[in-house]
Design a protein around this motif. Structure first.
Motif, PDB file in Angstrom:
ATOM      1  N   PRO A   1       0.808  -1.222   0.000  1.00  0.00           N
ATOM      2  CA  PRO A   1       0.000   0.000   0.000  1.00  0.00           C
ATOM      3  C   PRO A   1       0.839   1.269   0.000  1.00  0.00           C
ATOM      4  O   PRO A   1       0.501   2.248  -0.695  1.00  0.00           O
ATOM      5  N   ASP A   2       1.940   1.290   0.739  1.00  0.00           N
ATOM      6  CA  ASP A   2       2.796   2.482   0.753  1.00  0.00           C
ATOM      7  C   ASP A   2       3.379   2.755  -0.631  1.00  0.00           C
ATOM      8  O   ASP A   2       3.456   3.913  -1.065  1.00  0.00           O
TER       9      ASP A   2
ATOM     10  N   VAL B   1       3.467   5.795  -5.760  1.00  0.00           N
ATOM     11  CA  VAL B   1       3.333   5.766  -7.212  1.00  0.00           C
ATOM     12  C   VAL B   1       2.309   6.796  -7.678  1.00  0.00           C
ATOM     13  O   VAL B   1       2.517   7.493  -8.678  1.00  0.00           O
ATOM     14  N   VAL B   2       1.203   6.911  -6.986  1.00  0.00           N
ATOM     15  CA  VAL B   2       0.186   7.880  -7.385  1.00  0.00           C
ATOM     16  C   VAL B   2       0.726   9.301  -7.306  1.00  0.00           C
ATOM     17  O   VAL B   2       0.426  10.138  -8.171  1.00  0.00           O
TER      18      VAL B   2
ATOM     19  N   TYR C   1      -4.106  -2.502  -4.254  1.00  0.00           N
ATOM     20  CA  TYR C   1      -5.150  -1.972  -5.133  1.00  0.00           C
ATOM     21  C   TYR C   1      -6.022  -0.954  -4.391  1.00  0.00           C
ATOM     22  O   TYR C   1      -6.300   0.137  -4.906  1.00  0.00           O
ATOM     23  N   LEU C   2      -6.452  -1.283  -3.197  1.00  0.00           N
ATOM     24  CA  LEU C   2      -7.316  -0.364  -2.440  1.00  0.00           C
ATOM     25  C   LEU C   2      -6.579   0.918  -2.083  1.00  0.00           C
ATOM     26  O   LEU C   2      -7.158   2.014  -2.118  1.00  0.00           O
ATOM     27  N   ALA C   3      -5.291   0.809  -1.756  1.00  0.00           N
ATOM     28  CA  ALA C   3      -4.501   2.003  -1.467  1.00  0.00           C
ATOM     29  C   ALA C   3      -4.353   2.856  -2.719  1.00  0.00           C
ATOM     30  O   ALA C   3      -4.375   4.098  -2.654  1.00  0.00           O
ATOM     31  N   LEU C   4      -4.208   2.197  -3.860  1.00  0.00           N
ATOM     32  CA  LEU C   4      -4.085   2.917  -5.130  1.00  0.00           C
ATOM     33  C   LEU C   4      -5.360   3.698  -5.424  1.00  0.00           C
ATOM     34  O   LEU C   4      -5.309   4.873  -5.824  1.00  0.00           O
ATOM     35  N   ALA C   5      -6.499   3.056  -5.197  1.00  0.00           N
ATOM     36  CA  ALA C   5      -7.779   3.717  -5.428  1.00  0.00           C
ATOM     37  C   ALA C   5      -7.932   4.940  -4.526  1.00  0.00           C
ATOM     38  O   ALA C   5      -8.319   6.025  -4.989  1.00  0.00           O
ATOM     39  N   GLU C   6      -7.633   4.761  -3.263  1.00  0.00           N
ATOM     40  CA  GLU C   6      -7.774   5.867  -2.314  1.00  0.00           C
ATOM     41  C   GLU C   6      -6.846   7.018  -2.673  1.00  0.00           C
ATOM     42  O   GLU C   6      -7.251   8.194  -2.645  1.00  0.00           O
TER      43      GLU C   6
ATOM     44  N   PRO D   1      -9.003  10.339 -11.977  1.00  0.00           N
ATOM     45  CA  PRO D   1      -9.890   9.191 -12.177  1.00  0.00           C
ATOM     46  C   PRO D   1      -9.130   7.886 -11.955  1.00  0.00           C
ATOM     47  O   PRO D   1      -7.949   7.774 -12.310  1.00  0.00           O
ATOM     48  N   PHE D   2      -9.812   6.911 -11.399  1.00  0.00           N
ATOM     49  CA  PHE D   2      -9.216   5.599 -11.146  1.00  0.00           C
ATOM     50  C   PHE D   2      -9.865   4.614 -12.101  1.00  0.00           C
ATOM     51  O   PHE D   2     -11.064   4.335 -12.006  1.00  0.00           O
ATOM     52  N   VAL D   3      -9.066   4.094 -13.027  1.00  0.00           N
ATOM     53  CA  VAL D   3      -9.577   3.232 -14.089  1.00  0.00           C
ATOM     54  C   VAL D   3      -8.671   2.011 -14.207  1.00  0.00           C
ATOM     55  O   VAL D   3      -7.713   1.860 -13.465  1.00  0.00           O
TER      56      VAL D   3
END
Length: 472
Positions: A159-160, A165-166, A188-193, A201-203
């Motif tokens: 998650p970190d 990365v985002v 994945y959930l951390a990436l979305a948040e 946008p998260f796609v």
């Protein structure tokens, strides 16, 4: 460094004249309202500085270059919402004119081998009119687990790392964050948040260890490809996910991972449940999760390839055609069972797709065209995709909606919404026949306007001739 070698002769007929004019008046056209499914004959459209300035039956513009539409049908330009034009150094040289030839005036690139700065440089040259091509959205900031499914991906195994990365994606100026297949659920959930925190946008893909319902709850706005929808209609979805989770947690070899994924086709066919599917599709529709189906990709896996002398083949560079003729790792990974079940799996995807449309799940027409994806053609494959939608059960108007109205609205473009009205960007296609009665007319547009620049039929023929000559 990659360099664009854009060498096509773009001073063809009215195209050169249009680029030098600030005002053009396209008269006597029948405007097609794709939203309402209505026609407005006898209209004129005044284009000024790349935008639609006026629309109406009587427009006076003494200084404008006049173009006679001869009563033909005018639609908003088409979009392909999932392409890859940067998988080789010179791919845009072929891809950009192929899109225009097919009336596609906007594309969303979903993953590239070029550095972002060079993608942005080409995007800027298109916007300025220096390079003639479709409007380009750079949404290919794909994030995967190590070692990455394709070269050049962002990688996140925790998650970190996903959050870090985002931050990089936002700093580099990408249009979206794209999840990829092998991410674990926590990352994945951390990436979305994190994507939502920075306003992107998260796609992307639904990762192979993540349930579709989890992706809906995480706020994933756009889903690439359709197969995971049918899987979410299976009563065994969680069991299939658990099998892969356990194998990967134990460090399974890649062959074992692919074997588990390949076995899903049979399980889905045996456990697909219509009531469960209705409920899942209702959740998707309520959440506004847009789907880029890329149904045409199935043609590659089933060997539905064009003949070597087909015009679309001859417009592709010879070295690309040669590479397409070599053994492909994706075909070699198909098991005998997958091949045997292919037609049944495709039929189930198409049945589920029609149910998704009926449920109100928003669709973005898309092809996955790329030199890296054999027999998926820039431009041509998007029209094949639209034909599939109609064959499955959508009306021509509904299919057109997925390529004209839905994409710019999903992308949040302030100057495009799939209507031909003042203030909108002048991305337009002039057709010989009414597309609401059938989509065959899309195959040979009489005029394409992209960012206010006009390509008449002679100019489009010139682009085709140049590509055919270069493809020898």
């Amino acid at each position: 460094m990659f360099k664009v070698l854009f060498a096509l002769a773009l001073t063809l007929g009215i195209a050169a004249e249009a680029q030098a004019q600030s005002e053009m008046l396209l008269s006597d056209v029948t405007i097609v309202d794709v939203i309402e499914g209505t026609l407005a004959p006898g209209q004129s459209v005044l284009i000024r500085d790349g935008l639609i300035a006026e629309v109406g039956p009587d427009i006076s513009a003494a200084s404008a270059t006049r173009l006679d539409g001869a009563g033909r049908y005018l639609i908003p330009g088409l979009w392909d919402s999932h392409v890859h034009i940067f998988s080789s150094a010179s791919e845009p040289d072929t891809a950009l004119p192929l899109y225009l030839i097919n009336g596609i005036t906007g594309i969303r690139d979903m993953g590239a081998l070029w550095p972002i700065a060079e993608q942005q440089a080409l995007q800027a040259r298109i916007e300025s009119g220096e390079v003639l091509g479709p409007r380009l959205i750079l949404a290919g900031a794909w994030v995967d687990a190590s070692p990455g499914s394709w070269p050049g991906m962002f990688l996140a195994d925790t998650p970190d790392e996903a959050r870090s990365v985002v931050d990089r994606i936002a700093a580099e100026g990408w249009a979206a964050v794209k999840a990829y297949s092998m991410l674990d659920e926590a990352s994945y959930l951390a990436l979305a948040e994190a994507a939502h925190d920075v306003g992107l946008p998260f796609v992307g893909h639904i990762p192979e260890r993540v349930a579709l319902g989890t992706a809906i709850d995480a706020g994933q706005e756009g889903m690439e490809h359709f197969g995971r929808v049918a899987m979410a209609c299976s009563t065994a979805e969680e069991a299939m996910l658990d099998e892969l989770r356990a194998a990967m947690a134990e460090g399974a070899e890649l062959d074992r991972v692919f074997e588990i994924m390949a076995s899903r086709n049979r399980i889905i066919l045996e456990t697909w449940d219509e009531t469960l599917c209705d409920a899942m599709l209702a959740r998707m529709a309520e959440a506004g999760m847009h789907v880029s189906p890329t149904l045409v990709v199935a043609d590659f896996y089933t060997g539905n390839w064009p003949a070597a002398d087909a015009p679309r083949m001859r417009m592709i560079p010879a070295e690309v055609r040669e590479a397409w003729g070599e053994p492909d790792f994706r075909l070699e990974a198909m098991t005998d069972e997958v091949r045997a079940l292919a037609q049944d799996s495709i039929a189930l995807d198409r049945r589920t797709f029609l149910m998704a449309h009926w449920a109100g799940v928003p669709i973005l027409a898309s092809s996955d065209a790329s030199f890296a994806n054999p027999y998926l053609f820039h431009g041509f494959s998007l029209l094949d995709e639209l034909n599939l939608y109609v064959a499955i059960g959508l009306t021509p108007r509904e299919a057109l909606y997925t390529a004209t109205v839905a994409p710019p609205r999903f992308f949040g473009l302030p100057d495009q919404d799939g209507t031909i009205t003042p203030g909108r960007r002048a991305d337009l296609v002039l057709l010989d026949a009414n597309p609401l009665e059938g989509l065959a007319t899309l195959r040979r547009p009489q005029m394409v306007v992209v960012g206010g620049q006009v390509l008449n039929r002679a100019a489009l023929d010139g682009l085709e001739a140049t590509l055919l000559e270069r493809g020898q």
